[in-house]
Design a protein around this motif. Structure first.
Motif, mmCIF file in Angstrom:
data_model
loop_
_atom_site.group_PDB
_atom_site.id
_atom_site.type_symbol
_atom_site.label_atom_id
_atom_site.label_comp_id
_atom_site.label_asym_id
_atom_site.label_seq_id
_atom_site.Cartn_x
_atom_site.Cartn_y
_atom_site.Cartn_z
ATOM 1 N N SER A 25 -2.791 -3.949 1.164
ATOM 2 C CA SER A 25 -2.477 -3.165 -0.031
ATOM 3 C C SER A 25 -1.234 -2.301 0.182
ATOM 4 O O SER A 25 -0.358 -2.226 -0.690
ATOM 5 N N ALA A 26 -1.160 -1.645 1.335
ATOM 6 C CA ALA A 26 0.004 -0.801 1.628
ATOM 7 C C ALA A 26 1.284 -1.632 1.677
ATOM 8 O O ALA A 26 2.328 -1.221 1.145
ATOM 9 N N GLY B 154 -1.583 -2.133 -5.746
ATOM 10 C CA GLY B 154 -2.306 -1.919 -4.495
ATOM 11 C C GLY B 154 -3.807 -2.081 -4.661
ATOM 12 O O GLY B 154 -4.486 -2.652 -3.790
ATOM 13 N N ILE C 98 2.684 5.718 1.496
ATOM 14 C CA ILE C 98 1.693 5.516 0.439
ATOM 15 C C ILE C 98 2.197 6.201 -0.830
ATOM 16 O O ILE C 98 2.752 7.305 -0.762
ATOM 17 N N LEU D 213 -6.710 4.897 1.991
ATOM 18 C CA LEU D 213 -5.269 5.156 1.922
ATOM 19 C C LEU D 213 -4.983 6.426 1.134
ATOM 20 O O LEU D 213 -4.125 7.233 1.508
ATOM 21 N N THR E 110 -2.601 7.066 5.218
ATOM 22 C CA THR E 110 -2.228 6.124 6.264
ATOM 23 C C THR E 110 -3.300 5.048 6.344
ATOM 24 O O THR E 110 -4.409 5.211 5.819
ATOM 25 N N THR E 111 -2.962 3.946 7.016
ATOM 26 C CA THR E 111 -3.936 2.858 7.132
ATOM 27 C C THR E 111 -5.051 3.175 8.122
ATOM 28 O O THR E 111 -6.110 2.540 8.085
#
Length: 371
Positions: free
Chosen positions: A109-110, A127, A180, A265, A270-271
């Motif tokens: 997604s990111a 996303g 993001i 996210l 962040t992931t």
């Protein structure tokens, strides 16, 4: 002249014996005993006791809304994952891959949002679609292998756990993605419901819990899920397409894990590839603590929601009162083992008494199919 008086013969049926109302029908002590016997209610009592203990130990910090708000916010992602896990465990399955699928979906997604560019809602929508689609793909693969190839759920989802996490690390080189869209962090991750101080991410989780609670307990899809977990062969005989149901349930779990990836996210920006190593075990523990049976056929979304609260409050409370948070893992482990033990005792007691009335009735299922 002789007159004969003939009396009309009358038949009288014996007076019916007074019936004794069922024990507890008048609100007597048996009703109270039955309520106490419901595992979800027992977990609520445990939760209330834990809350009161921490309130007494830290009255100026623990019960404050700012602290409880943080607890609620931290539970939100696990709440979404817990929905899918409840459906899976009700079928007597298991899904060890939800944490890794969450990470993989977040990474994909990111990457998709970076490729689209921008910080607006359109980018966030892309996303969202990519995250849910990624999770659905993993869940569908899990379901196909379990239903069609007849590979045990433990092995399939353990393989998916490693594969999804490994692919996420390959795609990122082991380095978290931190770019993001701001709209996600500002509105979903740390925003509040309009006019309140309730976290929007928690509102989303609550809506999901309510909606899927209705689906599990008030729709044919939910009834078939219980039927598969109660007795798979009997479910086949009354016309349930068991393979399709299993594929759908694991796809649901994967899709919700993908959605949770987007929520992660939004909250952390962040992931967080290395931050989800215990997620799957935490979710499974919460679902089982909430009363969903590892043997299948029993479970509630409400119980899962309550089960999620216990580890979250324990962790938060231990930090506030100055106890090492590692004790939270010990406490959750004890509660988890106790929950499974109680479930086994109930099953043994029900078997001696001729079956558990709480299990889905396959005869009732057949009747509902015909109606």
């Amino acid at each position: 002249m002789t007159t004969t008086n003939t009396a009309a013969a009358t038949t009288t049926s014996p007076a019916p014996k007074p019936t004794t109302p069922p024990a507890g029908a008048d609100g007597g002590p048996n009703v109270f005993r039955r309520v106490l016997g419901i595992q979800a209610f027992q977990i609520v009592l445990v939760l209330v006791v834990i809350f009161l203990v921490f309130t007494a130990l830290a009255p100026t910090a623990f019960p404050q809304w700012t602290n409880l708000r943080q607890v609620i916010q931290n539970m939100s992602i696990l709440g979404v994952l817990g929905i899918g896990m409840t459906f899976v465990i009700v079928t007597s399955g298991i899904d060890l891959s939800v944490g890794s699928v969450l990470v993989f979906s977040g990474v994909v997604s990111a990457d998709a949002m970076i490729w689209v560019g921008g910080d607006g809602w359109l980018t966030a929508l892309v996303g969202l679609v990519v995250a849910v689609a990624s999770g659905l793909a993993w869940g569908t693969v899990n379901g196909l292998l379990i239903a069609k190839a007849k590979v045990p759920p433990l092995i399939v989802t353990l393989g998916s756990l490693g594969a999804a996490l490994g692919l996420a690390e390959v795609m990122t080189g082991g380095v978290d993605i931190t770019k993001i869209p701001q709209v996600l962090s500002d509105n979903i991750g740390y925003g509040n419901l309009v006019g309140t101080t309730l976290p929007l991410i928690s509102v989303i989780a609550i809506v999901f819990l309510v909606v899927f609670g209705v689906i599990l307990h008030r729709t044919k899809f939910g009834l078939y899920t219980f039927a598969v977990g109660s007795n798979e062969e009997a479910a086949r005989r009354v016309g349930v397409k068991v393979d399709r149901q299993l594929i759908s349930v694991y796809a649901l779990s994967g899709g919700l894990a993908g959605f949770a990836g987007l929520l992660s996210l939004s909250q952390f920006g962040t992931t967080a590839i290395a931050g989800q190593s215990q997620t799957n075990l935490n979710v499974i523990a919460a679902v089982v603590i909430g009363g969903t049976s590892l043997f299948g056929g029993l479970g509630t979304i409400f119980g899962t929601a309550v089960g999620l609260c216990i580890p979250a409050i324990l962790q938060n409370g231990f930090v506030i009162v100055g106890v090492q948070p590692f004790w939270q893992q010990v406490a959750v482990g004890v509660v988890l083992v106790a929950a499974v033990y109680i479930d086994q005792r109930r099953r043994a007691s029900a078997a001696r008494g001729g079956g558990s009335p709480r299990k889905v009735s396959l005869a009732g299922l057949l009747q509902r199919q015909k109606s």
